[in-house]
Design a protein around this motif. Sequence first.
Motif, PDB file in Angstrom:
ATOM      1  N   ILE A  80      -5.742  15.588 -10.797  1.00 20.77           N
ATOM      2  CA  ILE A  80      -7.258  15.197  -9.855  1.00 20.77           C
ATOM      3  C   ILE A  80      -7.145  14.234  -8.858  1.00 20.77           C
ATOM      4  O   ILE A  80      -7.412  14.330  -7.391  1.00 20.77           O
ATOM      5  N   ILE A  81      -6.682  12.871  -9.492  1.00 21.85           N
ATOM      6  CA  ILE A  81      -6.457  11.446  -8.660  1.00 21.85           C
ATOM      7  C   ILE A  81      -5.704  11.387  -7.589  1.00 21.85           C
ATOM      8  O   ILE A  81      -5.731  11.300  -6.740  1.00 21.85           O
ATOM      9  N   LYS A  82      -4.722  11.787  -8.419  1.00 20.18           N
ATOM     10  CA  LYS A  82      -3.285  12.446  -7.514  1.00 20.18           C
ATOM     11  C   LYS A  82      -3.434  13.247  -5.733  1.00 20.18           C
ATOM     12  O   LYS A  82      -2.970  12.446  -5.038  1.00 20.18           O
ATOM     13  N   LYS A  83      -4.295  14.638  -6.067  1.00 15.40           N
ATOM     14  CA  LYS A  83      -4.589  14.615  -5.030  1.00 15.40           C
ATOM     15  C   LYS A  83      -5.643  13.873  -4.067  1.00 15.40           C
ATOM     16  O   LYS A  83      -5.619  14.303  -3.022  1.00 15.40           O
ATOM     17  N   ALA A  84      -6.118  13.601  -4.824  1.00  8.31           N
ATOM     18  CA  ALA A  84      -6.971  12.216  -3.868  1.00  8.31           C
ATOM     19  C   ALA A  84      -7.139  10.867  -3.377  1.00  8.31           C
ATOM     20  O   ALA A  84      -7.728  10.512  -2.812  1.00  8.31           O
ATOM     21  N   ARG A  85      -5.384  10.466  -3.910  1.00  4.96           N
ATOM     22  CA  ARG A  85      -4.981   9.895  -3.400  1.00  4.96           C
ATOM     23  C   ARG A  85      -5.333   8.556  -3.818  1.00  4.96           C
ATOM     24  O   ARG A  85      -5.948   7.348  -3.301  1.00  4.96           O
ATOM     25  N   GLY A  86      -5.754   8.723  -4.745  1.00  8.22           N
ATOM     26  CA  GLY A  86      -6.366   7.432  -5.290  1.00  8.22           C
ATOM     27  C   GLY A  86      -8.017   7.426  -5.302  1.00  8.22           C
ATOM     28  O   GLY A  86      -8.367   6.063  -5.632  1.00  8.22           O
ATOM     29  N   ASP A  87      -8.325   8.055  -3.654  1.00  5.48           N
ATOM     30  CA  ASP A  87      -9.693   7.549  -3.822  1.00  5.48           C
ATOM     31  C   ASP A  87     -11.425   8.660  -4.067  1.00  5.48           C
ATOM     32  O   ASP A  87     -12.133   9.053  -3.403  1.00  5.48           O
ATOM     33  N   THR A  88     -10.948   8.340  -5.418  1.00  8.46           N
ATOM     34  CA  THR A  88     -12.542   9.590  -6.117  1.00  8.46           C
ATOM     35  C   THR A  88     -12.387   8.211  -7.000  1.00  8.46           C
ATOM     36  O   THR A  88     -11.766   7.609  -7.905  1.00  8.46           O
ATOM     37  N   ASP A  89     -14.010   8.498  -7.759  1.00 14.32           N
ATOM     38  CA  ASP A  89     -13.979   7.730  -9.312  1.00 14.32           C
ATOM     39  C   ASP A  89     -13.947   8.450 -10.436  1.00 14.32           C
ATOM     40  O   ASP A  89     -13.999   9.318 -10.928  1.00 14.32           O
ATOM     41  N   PRO A  90     -12.604   7.562 -11.151  1.00 13.14           N
ATOM     42  CA  PRO A  90     -12.309   7.723 -12.361  1.00 13.14           C
ATOM     43  C   PRO A  90     -13.294   8.042 -13.197  1.00 13.14           C
ATOM     44  O   PRO A  90     -12.642   9.036 -14.543  1.00 13.14           O
ATOM     45  N   SER A  91     -14.302   7.109 -13.434  1.00 11.69           N
ATOM     46  CA  SER A  91     -14.769   7.478 -14.750  1.00 11.69           C
ATOM     47  C   SER A  91     -15.734   9.141 -14.026  1.00 11.69           C
ATOM     48  O   SER A  91     -15.645   9.978 -15.426  1.00 11.69           O
ATOM     49  N   MET A  92     -15.841   9.541 -12.870  1.00 11.01           N
ATOM     50  CA  MET A  92     -16.454  10.457 -12.871  1.00 11.01           C
ATOM     51  C   MET A  92     -15.056  11.581 -13.026  1.00 11.01           C
ATOM     52  O   MET A  92     -15.547  12.694 -13.390  1.00 11.01           O
TER      53      MET A  92
END
Length: 465
Positions: free
Chosen positions: A84-96
Amino acid sequence: MSVVSAEGVHFDAEISLLIVGAGASGLVAALAARDAGVEVVVLERDLVPSGSTALSSGMIPACETRIQQENNVTDSVQIMAADIIKKARGDTDPSMVDVMCRNSGPAIDWLTEHHGLDLTLVEGFLYPGHSQLRMHAPPSRSGADLMRGLVSAAERAEIDILGGAHVTQIFADAEACIKGVKITRPDDTTELIGCSALILACNGFGGNANMLRTHIPDMRDALYFGHPGNQGDAITWGQSLGGATQHLGSYQGHGSVAHPHGILISWALMMEGGVQINREGVRFSNELDGYSEQARRVLSQPGGIAWNLFDGRLRDLVSGFEDFKQAEAHGAVLKAGTVEELGAKINVPLTELRATLDRINHLASTGEKDEFDRDFTTSSTLIPPYYAVKVTGSLFHTQGGLKVDSNARIVTEEGGVLPNLFASGGAACGVSGPEDWGYLSGNGLLSAVALGRVAGQSAAKLVGK
Ligand SMILES: Cc1cc2nc3c(=O)[nH]c(=O)nc-3n(C[C@H](O)[C@H](O)[C@H](O)COP(=O)(O)OP(=O)(O)OC[C@H]3O[C@@H](n4cnc5c(N)ncnc54)[C@H](O)[C@@H]3O)c2cc1C
């Protein structure tokens, strides 16, 4: 859609927990709260619940499920979160991301084993960006069947779903504590219902042209393929109460909706070797980047359309999908025995079409990458008979929304939480980052199901105090 003072308001009835919206998110939240022994009523503006959930393919991503185990799939919270984080290029809240992934497996096990939902693992192909088989869906791959399963489970749990109950106002005290709601019935009569907690499960603002113009102007004229009742009410109410929002420009698009039939054509075709060409017979992108960002790319082609090109092997792969059956029944899928017949049927220049087919067959047989960086290693050459579907790009649902914490409580602009207001599904900010390219397949129902269950459990804990 306003929030008004609860002072002096007399409610016609009192219910511990109210939920706005009877899509996947609202129904899952209701089941979780009911399991915790809480009295819950779901308020739905439509007479019969459907929502975007019923329009979807019903594919819910989840890790560490019993169904995965039975199919020998090795997956984990960490692997799914990394995808999920890779697809969002790291621009998402990792805790959520962690909250959703960690709760995904238990939610699927609970729905199948405790609430009788019929879900199976989607096999045969991986959606863009997923490293493991983790889509769980009804055997028909139909969101309408997912809704049927959830509504039946709610009936068995004796949950009241009030259809034709459009929530048009929320009442709160000076501390932003929700005291109740006003519902407007189809005959314009109104009722006031009090509550101790409220879950907003009424999705995003895909059906609201004004909000789209403000937040996602690029897609304001695109075909909206989601449920029209999703008017951004959760965001309007949440903001009025001081709730924070995030990534309102984020959305799930789709570059493969049969035109003019308006039927979703599965991206599995692209993942397994199909391609998209424009009406000049030329490819224009790496289809494997994902179907969400492909909406904008297809819309920027001449006439705003593209042709999905595939062969008999790929047709067989998706022939069991309900949507594809509909597409065939409506004549959206064209079949041709030769390149010449294909060119004539789809009306693209034969020289370019032949060159495109020769090129992709060369790439598939050598496993080389193309100029768009698409890797053809796993593709087979396309052989007659050929199939083609004319498609366009469309907006499926918005991914930005109310900021919530790990208990699905709405976070305020100041960093606190609202006392008794929760959000899940499309009403809450998703995990797809700020734009269309961050959407990993299934992020929509992931939030509806995994976060929906969290919202139901957290709200039950609050009102059970
Ligand atoms: C064609 C299509 C295919 C998709 N396929 C997938 C897929 O396979 N996997 C995936 O993960 N996601 C998919 N999605 C996205 C997915 O459908 C959504 O993310 C998900 O259904 C959201 O669930 P929800 O419960 O939040 O919203 P919904 O299912 O839309 O439910 C919200 C409900 O709230 C009601 N409502 C709204 N406002 C009010 C109000 N004021 N008062 C009372 N009721 C109100 C609406 O009528 C609606 O019934 C797809 C979307 C589309 C359009």
